[in-house]
Scaffold this motif. Structure first.
Motif, PDB file in Angstrom:
ATOM      1  N   PRO A  97     -11.421   6.001  43.629  1.00 41.01           N
ATOM      2  CA  PRO A  97      -9.949   5.916  43.674  1.00 41.01           C
ATOM      3  C   PRO A  97      -9.280   6.607  42.476  1.00 41.01           C
ATOM      4  CG  PRO A  97     -10.944   3.744  43.277  1.00 41.01           C
ATOM      5  CD  PRO A  97     -12.052   4.671  43.619  1.00 41.01           C
ATOM      6  N   ALA A  98     -10.018   6.714  41.360  1.00 41.54           N
ATOM      7  CA  ALA A  98      -9.414   7.337  40.176  1.00 41.54           C
ATOM      8  C   ALA A  98      -9.174   8.830  40.381  1.00 41.54           C
ATOM      9  CB  ALA A  98     -10.318   7.130  38.965  1.00 41.54           C
ATOM     10  N   GLY A  99      -9.846   9.424  41.364  1.00 36.46           N
ATOM     11  CA  GLY A  99      -9.677  10.858  41.608  1.00 36.46           C
ATOM     12  C   GLY A  99      -8.394  11.192  42.345  1.00 36.46           C
ATOM     13  N   ARG A 100      -7.658  10.166  42.747  1.00 34.15           N
ATOM     14  CA  ARG A 100      -6.434  10.371  43.525  1.00 34.15           C
ATOM     15  C   ARG A 100      -5.389  11.114  42.689  1.00 34.15           C
ATOM     16  NH1 ARG A 100      -3.757   5.603  47.114  1.00 34.15           N
ATOM     17  NH2 ARG A 100      -2.292   6.930  48.233  1.00 34.15           N
ATOM     18  N   ASP A 101      -4.639  11.947  43.374  1.00 38.12           N
ATOM     19  CA  ASP A 101      -3.683  12.821  42.695  1.00 38.12           C
ATOM     20  C   ASP A 101      -2.596  13.184  43.704  1.00 38.12           C
ATOM     21  OD1 ASP A 101      -3.391  16.131  42.591  1.00 38.12           O
ATOM     22  OD2 ASP A 101      -3.072  15.151  40.663  1.00 38.12           O
ATOM     23  N   GLY A 102      -1.388  13.438  43.221  1.00 35.37           N
ATOM     24  CA  GLY A 102      -0.280  13.727  44.140  1.00 35.37           C
ATOM     25  C   GLY A 102      -0.552  14.915  45.044  1.00 35.37           C
ATOM     26  N   LEU A 103      -1.120  15.967  44.466  1.00 37.33           N
ATOM     27  CA  LEU A 103      -1.395  17.170  45.261  1.00 37.33           C
ATOM     28  C   LEU A 103      -2.464  16.916  46.313  1.00 37.33           C
ATOM     29  CD1 LEU A 103      -1.354  20.156  42.794  1.00 37.33           C
ATOM     30  CD2 LEU A 103      -0.172  20.017  44.983  1.00 37.33           C
ATOM     31  N   LEU A 104      -3.508  16.211  45.887  1.00 37.17           N
ATOM     32  CA  LEU A 104      -4.577  15.893  46.847  1.00 37.17           C
ATOM     33  C   LEU A 104      -4.048  14.976  47.944  1.00 37.17           C
ATOM     34  CD1 LEU A 104      -7.484  15.456  44.304  1.00 37.17           C
ATOM     35  CD2 LEU A 104      -7.418  17.128  46.161  1.00 37.17           C
ATOM     36  N   ASP A 105      -3.139  14.077  47.579  1.00 33.52           N
ATOM     37  CA  ASP A 105      -2.531  13.214  48.594  1.00 33.52           C
ATOM     38  C   ASP A 105      -1.698  14.028  49.585  1.00 33.52           C
ATOM     39  OD1 ASP A 105      -3.598  10.761  48.139  1.00 33.52           O
ATOM     40  OD2 ASP A 105      -1.940  10.005  46.920  1.00 33.52           O
ATOM     41  N   PHE A 106      -1.084  15.096  49.111  1.00 39.58           N
ATOM     42  CA  PHE A 106      -0.331  15.952  50.042  1.00 39.58           C
ATOM     43  C   PHE A 106      -1.286  16.574  51.065  1.00 39.58           C
ATOM     44  CE2 PHE A 106       1.253  20.128  51.331  1.00 39.58           C
ATOM     45  CZ  PHE A 106       2.420  19.741  51.953  1.00 39.58           C
ATOM     46  N   TYR A 107      -2.422  17.066  50.590  1.00 41.76           N
ATOM     47  CA  TYR A 107      -3.419  17.631  51.511  1.00 41.76           C
ATOM     48  C   TYR A 107      -3.931  16.552  52.476  1.00 41.76           C
ATOM     49  CZ  TYR A 107      -3.749  22.191  49.273  1.00 41.76           C
ATOM     50  OH  TYR A 107      -3.469  23.455  48.822  1.00 41.76           O
ATOM     51  N   ARG A 108      -4.087  15.367  51.962  1.00 45.09           N
ATOM     52  CA  ARG A 108      -4.538  14.259  52.817  1.00 45.09           C
ATOM     53  C   ARG A 108      -3.494  13.973  53.906  1.00 45.09           C
ATOM     54  NH1 ARG A 108      -6.075   8.113  50.804  1.00 45.09           N
ATOM     55  NH2 ARG A 108      -7.189   7.537  52.693  1.00 45.09           N
ATOM     56  N   ALA A 109      -2.237  14.001  53.509  1.00 46.83           N
ATOM     57  CA  ALA A 109      -1.168  13.761  54.489  1.00 46.83           C
ATOM     58  C   ALA A 109      -1.156  14.856  55.554  1.00 46.83           C
ATOM     59  CB  ALA A 109       0.182  13.691  53.778  1.00 46.83           C
TER      60      ALA A 109
END
Lengths: 217, 149
Positions: A97-109
């Protein structure tokens, strides 16, 4: 005890030595996993997403699973392998969970959106902070698009579609994906007064909660 | 150095190796740049999928005989046209098989020719085309001509 410690230490050192010796793109001063991550980032930047995916997966094998799984999932998004990316991001978030990041979350979305998991995509987008103005604009645009399709309660046939996809994913031994489709069915059911097939969705989510697709090719 | 000291030393070294697996700032910066560069909106507009309704029990896809029973000159003509097209295709396949057979005298014809010959024979049995003798048969070398009395 000391023999066990000795064996474990030797094994780790041997692994590291092999990784450094066979690391391919390893650079002076960089351990092999980091070198592969860096090489993957370069491929990604140049638009060679297939090569980037390979580098990230090698880094994962060599002992950097945290960032590598997040980055590999982003590469899958750019390769159009959205359902694999959905499963990959879910596993990365659970394991690291510590690897989470706003940009990566955008790709996830984007992966969720392209897999028609719109409510989950919107949930991820809503939680994104600290990104640049261009990505922030894209987030607002994507949320507006999603909001339009939920102006009315979802039909039963729509919820049936998600249940069918969850069943298909389960039968294909893809528990993370099955869980994602079931979660979407549950979120859609909550938007109807009759809560259509909500209990069934909960059961599927519970049954696949501990599955993993990390070893899939 | 005793075994315990050796183990402690190796544990220290392995912990250094483990520490090396945390992401370096260099990697994070490079990846962040790459992710920013390629962040893009999906092209397709979202729409909610729907599972198509199943047909009521007892209703399957319409079959040609049912269509005929239902009557209608247009349907009858469409079916006749389809039969004609199938017969033409069978004749073409047979002609092609003849050509290939001529070229392949004395050796085995390939799988395509076999299929074409089969199709042609099927057309013959249905009376769509006149029967054509096949000599030599595929895969059998021609036998010597009978002695002339």
């Amino acid at each position: 005890m000391s023999r066990f410690l000795f064996s474990a230490g030797v094994l780790r050192l041997a692994t590291l030595a092999c990784a450094l010796a066979l690391g391919g793109p390893a650079r002076a001063g960089l351990p092999a996993p980091e070198a592969h991550l860096l090489e993957g980032a370069r491929h990604f930047r140049e638009g060679r997403f297939g090569a980037a995916l390979i580098e990230f997966r090698v880094a994962d094998r060599l002992g950097a699973p945290g960032p590598a799984r997040w980055y590999a999932s982003a590469a899958l998004v750019k390769l159009g392998r959205h359902e694999e990316a959905v499963a990959g991001f879910a596993e990365a978030a659970a394991a690291h969970p510590a690897g989470r990041d706003g940009l990566l979350d955008f790709y996830r979305a984007v992966a969720l959106h392209e897999s028609r998991l719109y409510l989950q995509a919107d949930g991820v987008l809503a939680g994104i902070a600290a990104v640049g103005p261009r990505v922030a604009e894209q987030i607002a645009e994507l949320r507006a698009r999603i909001a339009k399709i939920f102006a009315a309660p979802p039909e039963r046939a729509t919820i049936d579609w998600y249940h069918a996809r969850a069943r298909a994913a389960r039968e294909a031994a893809r528990p993370a994906l099955a869980g994602a489709f079931a979660a979407e069915a549950l979120a859609l059911a909550a938007r109807r007064a009759d809560g259509y097939r909500a209990e069934e969705a909960r059961e599927v989510m519970g049954s696949v909660a501990h599955g993993s697709e990390a070893s899939r090719p | 150095m005793g075994p315990l000291r050796t183990s402690i030393a190796l544990l220290f070294l392995s912990s250094v190796a483990d520490g090396a697996t945390s992401t370096l700032p260099e990697v994070e910066v490079a990846m962040r740049e790459a992710l920013e560069l390629h962040a893009a909106l999906p092209l397709e507009r979202p729409e909610l999928p729907r599972l198509p309704a199943a047909p009521p029990p007892g209703r399957g896809p319409e079959r040609p005989d049912r269509a005929l029973a239902a009557g209608g000159e247009a349907r009858r003509a469409a079916i006749d046209h389809a039969i004609e097209q199938a017969a033409e295709a069978a004749q073409d396949a047979l002609a092609s098989a003849r050509e290939r057979g001529a070229a392949a005298t004395g050796r085995q014809v390939d799988a395509d020719s076999d299929a074409a010959v089969g199709l042609g024979r099927a057309a013959e049995t249905q009376g769509l085309v006149p029967p054509v003798p096949v000599w030599p048969a595929p895969g059998i070398p021609p036998s010597p001509a009978p002695p002339v009395p």
